[in-house]
Enzyme design. Structure first.
Site, PDB file in Angstrom:
ATOM      1  N   ASN A 156       0.842  -1.133  -0.011  1.00 57.84           N
ATOM      2  CA  ASN A 156       0.144  -0.012   0.088  1.00 57.84           C
ATOM      3  C   ASN A 156       0.980   1.186  -0.065  1.00 57.84           C
ATOM      4  OD1 ASN A 156      -2.575   1.182   0.060  1.00 57.84           O
ATOM      5  ND2 ASN A 156      -2.341   1.696   2.088  1.00 57.84           N
ATOM      6  N   SER A 157       2.028   1.385  -0.818  1.00 55.33           N
ATOM      7  CA  SER A 157       2.776   2.323  -0.827  1.00 55.33           C
ATOM      8  C   SER A 157       3.595   2.199  -2.086  1.00 55.33           C
ATOM      9  CB  SER A 157       3.908   2.494   0.255  1.00 55.33           C
ATOM     10  OG  SER A 157       4.383   1.226   0.539  1.00 55.33           O
ATOM     11  N   TYR A 206     -11.443  -4.249  12.021  1.00 59.27           N
ATOM     12  CA  TYR A 206     -10.114  -3.531  12.088  1.00 59.27           C
ATOM     13  C   TYR A 206      -9.677  -3.268  13.528  1.00 59.27           C
ATOM     14  CZ  TYR A 206      -7.121   0.643  11.787  1.00 59.27           C
ATOM     15  OH  TYR A 206      -6.124   1.437  12.101  1.00 59.27           O
ATOM     16  N   LYS A 241      -6.657  -4.553  16.254  1.00 57.01           N
ATOM     17  CA  LYS A 241      -5.697  -3.738  16.966  1.00 57.01           C
ATOM     18  C   LYS A 241      -5.862  -3.957  18.585  1.00 57.01           C
ATOM     19  CE  LYS A 241      -3.895  -1.366  13.541  1.00 57.01           C
ATOM     20  NZ  LYS A 241      -2.432  -1.168  13.331  1.00 57.01           N
ATOM     21  N   ARG A 269     -14.284  15.556  14.972  1.00 58.96           N
ATOM     22  CA  ARG A 269     -12.934  14.607  15.222  1.00 58.96           C
ATOM     23  C   ARG A 269     -11.819  15.315  15.616  1.00 58.96           C
ATOM     24  NH1 ARG A 269     -16.856  11.730  14.496  1.00 58.96           N
ATOM     25  NH2 ARG A 269     -17.152  10.006  12.951  1.00 58.96           N
ATOM     26  N   ARG A 315     -22.980   7.959   7.730  1.00 58.87           N
ATOM     27  CA  ARG A 315     -22.394   6.986   7.179  1.00 58.87           C
ATOM     28  C   ARG A 315     -22.605   5.968   8.217  1.00 58.87           C
ATOM     29  NH1 ARG A 315     -16.049   7.353   6.155  1.00 58.87           N
ATOM     30  NH2 ARG A 315     -15.880   7.947   8.475  1.00 58.87           N
ATOM     31  N   GLY A 341     -21.927   3.447  11.403  1.00 61.07           N
ATOM     32  CA  GLY A 341     -21.037   2.959  12.128  1.00 61.07           C
ATOM     33  C   GLY A 341     -20.451   4.633  12.674  1.00 61.07           C
ATOM     34  N   ASP A 342     -20.542   5.731  12.180  1.00 66.82           N
ATOM     35  CA  ASP A 342     -19.926   6.932  12.442  1.00 66.82           C
ATOM     36  C   ASP A 342     -20.534   7.197  13.859  1.00 66.82           C
ATOM     37  OD1 ASP A 342     -18.071   7.157  10.454  1.00 66.82           O
ATOM     38  OD2 ASP A 342     -19.236   8.818   9.286  1.00 66.82           O
TER      39      ASP A 342
HETATM   40  P1  NAD Z   1      -0.411   3.026   5.169  1.00 64.10           P
HETATM   41  O1  NAD Z   1      -1.122   1.767   4.341  1.00 64.10           O
HETATM   42  O2  NAD Z   1       0.062   4.114   4.316  1.00 64.10           O
HETATM   43  O3  NAD Z   1       1.014   2.293   5.564  1.00 64.10           O
HETATM   44  C1  NAD Z   1       1.300   0.888   5.982  1.00 64.10           C
HETATM   45  C2  NAD Z   1       2.574   0.383   5.268  1.00 64.10           C
HETATM   46  O4  NAD Z   1       2.596  -0.931   5.634  1.00 64.10           O
HETATM   47  C3  NAD Z   1       2.432   0.548   3.743  1.00 64.10           C
HETATM   48  O5  NAD Z   1       3.704   1.032   3.182  1.00 64.10           O
HETATM   49  C4  NAD Z   1       2.358  -1.022   3.064  1.00 64.10           C
HETATM   50  O6  NAD Z   1       2.891  -1.301   2.120  1.00 64.10           O
HETATM   51  C5  NAD Z   1       2.942  -1.695   4.538  1.00 64.10           C
HETATM   52  N1  NAD Z   1       2.525  -3.219   4.718  1.00 64.10           N
HETATM   53  C6  NAD Z   1       1.283  -3.679   4.763  1.00 64.10           C
HETATM   54  N2  NAD Z   1       1.148  -4.668   4.998  1.00 64.10           N
HETATM   55  C7  NAD Z   1       2.549  -5.173   5.145  1.00 64.10           C
HETATM   56  C8  NAD Z   1       3.207  -6.431   5.148  1.00 64.10           C
HETATM   57  N3  NAD Z   1       2.447  -7.767   5.348  1.00 64.10           N
HETATM   58  N4  NAD Z   1       4.447  -6.789   5.095  1.00 64.10           N
HETATM   59  C9  NAD Z   1       5.124  -5.430   4.850  1.00 64.10           C
HETATM   60  N5  NAD Z   1       4.613  -4.098   4.610  1.00 64.10           N
HETATM   61  C10 NAD Z   1       3.450  -4.324   4.851  1.00 64.10           C
HETATM   62  O7  NAD Z   1      -0.991   3.126   6.319  1.00 64.10           O
HETATM   63  P2  NAD Z   1      -0.703   4.392   7.477  1.00 64.10           P
HETATM   64  O8  NAD Z   1      -1.796   5.586   7.511  1.00 64.10           O
HETATM   65  O9  NAD Z   1       0.745   4.743   7.343  1.00 64.10           O
HETATM   66  O10 NAD Z   1      -0.823   3.571   8.808  1.00 64.10           O
HETATM   67  C11 NAD Z   1       0.041   2.918   9.455  1.00 64.10           C
HETATM   68  C12 NAD Z   1      -0.228   2.100  10.839  1.00 64.10           C
HETATM   69  O11 NAD Z   1      -1.018   3.215  11.555  1.00 64.10           O
HETATM   70  C13 NAD Z   1      -1.274   1.132  10.461  1.00 64.10           C
HETATM   71  O12 NAD Z   1      -1.084   0.071  11.277  1.00 64.10           O
HETATM   72  C14 NAD Z   1      -2.622   1.628  10.655  1.00 64.10           C
HETATM   73  O13 NAD Z   1      -3.450   0.581  10.939  1.00 64.10           O
HETATM   74  C15 NAD Z   1      -2.393   2.581  12.064  1.00 64.10           C
HETATM   75  N6  NAD Z   1      -3.291   3.760  11.862  1.00 64.10           N
HETATM   76  C16 NAD Z   1      -3.469   4.513  10.768  1.00 64.10           C
HETATM   77  C17 NAD Z   1      -4.243   5.512  10.817  1.00 64.10           C
HETATM   78  C18 NAD Z   1      -4.783   6.521   9.960  1.00 64.10           C
HETATM   79  O14 NAD Z   1      -5.611   7.078   9.639  1.00 64.10           O
HETATM   80  N7  NAD Z   1      -3.835   6.522   8.892  1.00 64.10           N
HETATM   81  C19 NAD Z   1      -5.111   5.792  12.186  1.00 64.10           C
HETATM   82  C20 NAD Z   1      -4.941   4.954  13.235  1.00 64.10           C
HETATM   83  C21 NAD Z   1      -3.728   3.768  13.228  1.00 64.10           C
HETATM   84  C1  UD1 Z   2     -11.918   6.837  10.156  1.00 67.24           C
HETATM   85  C2  UD1 Z   2     -12.166   5.140  10.631  1.00 67.24           C
HETATM   86  C3  UD1 Z   2     -11.264   4.970  12.006  1.00 67.24           C
HETATM   87  C4  UD1 Z   2      -9.845   5.620  11.292  1.00 67.24           C
HETATM   88  C5  UD1 Z   2      -9.802   6.865  11.105  1.00 67.24           C
HETATM   89  C6  UD1 Z   2      -8.400   7.276  10.333  1.00 67.24           C
HETATM   90  C7  UD1 Z   2     -14.303   4.679  10.456  1.00 67.24           C
HETATM   91  C8  UD1 Z   2     -15.782   4.258  10.799  1.00 67.24           C
HETATM   92  N1  UD1 Z   2     -13.356   4.892  11.193  1.00 67.24           N
HETATM   93  O1  UD1 Z   2     -12.375   7.287  11.219  1.00 67.24           O
HETATM   94  O2  UD1 Z   2     -11.008   3.583  12.157  1.00 67.24           O
HETATM   95  O3  UD1 Z   2      -8.769   5.434  12.526  1.00 67.24           O
HETATM   96  O4  UD1 Z   2     -10.834   6.932   9.903  1.00 67.24           O
HETATM   97  O5  UD1 Z   2      -8.423   8.722  10.291  1.00 67.24           O
HETATM   98  O6  UD1 Z   2     -14.394   4.685   9.033  1.00 67.24           O
HETATM   99  N2  UD1 Z   2     -16.842  12.323   6.267  1.00 67.24           N
HETATM  100  C9  UD1 Z   2     -17.557  12.963   5.322  1.00 67.24           C
HETATM  101  N3  UD1 Z   2     -17.285  12.685   4.015  1.00 67.24           N
HETATM  102  C10 UD1 Z   2     -16.415  11.837   3.674  1.00 67.24           C
HETATM  103  C11 UD1 Z   2     -15.682  11.251   4.752  1.00 67.24           C
HETATM  104  C12 UD1 Z   2     -15.683  11.470   5.905  1.00 67.24           C
HETATM  105  O7  UD1 Z   2     -18.649  13.682   5.750  1.00 67.24           O
HETATM  106  O8  UD1 Z   2     -16.366  11.706   2.419  1.00 67.24           O
HETATM  107  C13 UD1 Z   2     -17.007  12.603   7.855  1.00 67.24           C
HETATM  108  C14 UD1 Z   2     -17.205  11.476   8.523  1.00 67.24           C
HETATM  109  O9  UD1 Z   2     -18.404  11.320   8.606  1.00 67.24           O
HETATM  110  C15 UD1 Z   2     -16.507  11.892   9.850  1.00 67.24           C
HETATM  111  C16 UD1 Z   2     -15.508  12.723   9.446  1.00 67.24           C
HETATM  112  O10 UD1 Z   2     -15.736  13.358   8.250  1.00 67.24           O
HETATM  113  O11 UD1 Z   2     -17.441  12.664  10.721  1.00 67.24           O
HETATM  114  C17 UD1 Z   2     -14.062  12.176   9.548  1.00 67.24           C
HETATM  115  O12 UD1 Z   2     -14.220  10.734   8.528  1.00 67.24           O
HETATM  116  P1  UD1 Z   2     -12.725   9.972   8.483  1.00 67.24           P
HETATM  117  O13 UD1 Z   2     -11.854  10.784   7.918  1.00 67.24           O
HETATM  118  O14 UD1 Z   2     -13.227   8.981   7.732  1.00 67.24           O
HETATM  119  O15 UD1 Z   2     -12.363   9.451   9.791  1.00 67.24           O
HETATM  120  P2  UD1 Z   2     -13.068   8.797  11.174  1.00 67.24           P
HETATM  121  O16 UD1 Z   2     -14.517   8.401  10.666  1.00 67.24           O
HETATM  122  O17 UD1 Z   2     -12.968   9.614  12.391  1.00 67.24           O
END
Ligand code: NAD
Ligand code: UD1
Length: 346
Positions: free
Chosen positions: A37-38, A156, A160, A238, A299, A301-302
């Site tokens: 995913n990169s 998901y 975690k 948020r 949406r 679940g929100d």
């Molecule tokens: P991302 O998808 O951009 O980064 C994840 C990276 O892990 C990618 O580069 C992907 O190629 C690599 N990867 C996935 N599976 C792999 C595997 N089996 N072996 C080796 N590499 C692998 O995601 P991110 O937004 O940078 O998130 C990083 C972490 O933070 C994740 O664990 C995610 O669940 C957690 N997290 C993210 C958010 C968010 O909103 N981005 C919020 C809360 C927690």
């Molecule tokens: C979502 C994930 C959460 C994850 C987080 C990462 C869900 C239920 N939760 O949270 O697990 O850690 O992203 O940042 O998916 N919104 C709109 N229009 C859009 C997209 C979002 O109105 O097209 C609103 C949503 O209803 C929410 C806010 O924007 O109120 C933020 O949404 P989003 O960025 O998806 O984050 P979370 O829902 O907080």
């Protein structure tokens, strides 16, 4: 010698920003990523920002013997485990993928570390795990403290929490193991250079990347999911945190663990809530053009509102988020407008 920090998933969104912050803090990060995913183009961008060519081990965290060989070769002082999958909706449709990648991937990594350590090939590294505020589900009160009830509402979030629990058991068995669990709120924004940022594949699920793609003309308009929540403007609230603040939170966590701080579980957020319309208006200020939107149904679940109580991270790590919503939007826009097709256009 600057300590080596192994970043699984280090080529991803949060991992790449943490790479930069670690270099700036004097550490030597090493990336382990399978690029599922990169994009490999991120490595060149990281070289341009930091002036050093990233060391990258390309492979899968599920390949335990290979990960053990990586740990043995690099003998990291700390491992930060970002690698995993993160789409809530997909996790409902494909839960077993989430258990395999998130739980199985973490188990494989921990076993690889343990085998390398038990073979005498590496010292026991500190460990930092990427968790999420979604482990709280729909909180009873805001701001949310780390002691709030844990109610994961998706596969998901459940994966975690399962890893958090697994780490808790591992620490009981090895009390010397220093483990930090970081529960992120909503990471957004990009590095101020505009060279690295969030690059979701397909239609973005999350608000900020969707808004950026509307602003740059890749999508027609934003759907605001519900304007009848019990919040001041009716839209969801948020805790958006600048990804560079989040990256610096990881540096602070690594530094604390390496200094002998016992393990911790911490919220990483700003403590401030912003509504969907706050984000739209801040983005309009940043990009200087309107962001068309329409109100759509909620949406599923929100939740209406959640934001962090980040006091514990401030007390234990001496860290707090410094950047506000306008800076988050300005940096997202610089990345998006400079890279309209993400890394694929690089
Ligand atoms: P991302 O998808 O951009 O980064 C994840 C990276 O892990 C990618 O580069 C992907 O190629 C690599 N990867 C996935 N599976 C792999 C595997 N089996 N072996 C080796 N590499 C692998 O995601 P991110 O937004 O940078 O998130 C990083 C972490 O933070 C994740 O664990 C995610 O669940 C957690 N997290 C993210 C958010 C968010 O909103 N981005 C919020 C809360 C927690
Ligand atoms: C979502 C994930 C959460 C994850 C987080 C990462 C869900 C239920 N939760 O949270 O697990 O850690 O992203 O940042 O998916 N919104 C709109 N229009 C859009 C997209 C979002 O109105 O097209 C609103 C949503 O209803 C929410 C806010 O924007 O109120 C933020 O949404 P989003 O960025 O998806 O984050 P979370 O829902 O907080």
């Amino acid at each position: 010698m600057s300590p080596t920090i192994l970043l699984t998933g280090g080529a991803g969104y949060i991992g790449s920003h943490t790479f930069v912050a670690l270099v700036e803090a004097g550490y030597t990060p090493v990336i382990l990523d399978n690029f599922s995913n990169s994009h490999p183009a991120v490595l060149d961008r990281l070289a341009r920002i930091t002036g050093m060519t990233p060391v990258c081990e390309r492979g899968d965290v599920l390949d335990t013997p290979w990960v053990q060989s990586v740990v043995t070769r690099h003998t990291p002082a700390a491992v930060v485990h970002f690698a995993g999958v993160k789409a809530v909706g997909e996790s409902v449709a494909q839960p077993l993928k989430y258990y395999r990648q998130n739980v199985g991937g973490s188990l494989s990594l921990l076993q690889a570390i343990e085998s390398a350590v038990d073979a005498g090939a590496a010292p026991l590294p500190a460990f930092v795990f990427s968790s999420t505020a979604t482990v709280y589900g729909d909180p009873d009160e805001v701001p949310v403290r780390e002691s709030a009830p844990l109610r994961p509402s998706s596969p998901y979030a459940q994966t975690k929490l399962t890893v958090e629990e697994m780490l808790g058991c591992a620490v009981v068995a090895r009390p010397a193991w220093r483990v930090g669990v970081l529960r992120y709120f909503n990471p957004v924004g990009a590095h101020a250079s505009g060279l690295i940022g969030e690059d979701p594949s397909g239609i973005p699920n999350n608000l900020m990347p969707f808004v950026s793609q509307v602003a740059v003309g890749r999508r027609e308009r934003l759907s605001v999911f519900g304007n009848d929540y019990p919040t001041p403007d009716g839209t969801g609230i948020r805790d958006y945190i600048h990804v560079q603040d989040l990256a610096e939170g990881h540096v602070a966590a690594v530094r604390a663990l390496l200094a002998g701080q016992p393990g911790f579980t911490l919220n990483l957020g700003t403590g401030k809530g912003s509504s969907v319309l706050d984000v739209v208006h801040a983005f309009e200020r940043a990009c200087g053009r309107p962001v068309p939107y329409q109100v759509a149904p909620r949406r599923p679940g929100d939740v209406a509102e959640y934001f962090a109580d980040p006091a514990r991270a401030r007390e234990l790590l001496g860290w707090q988020a410094r950047r506000g919503l306008d800076e988050m939007c300005a940096d997202s826009w610089r990345w998006q407008s400079g890279n309209p097709a993400g890394y694929a256009g690089a």
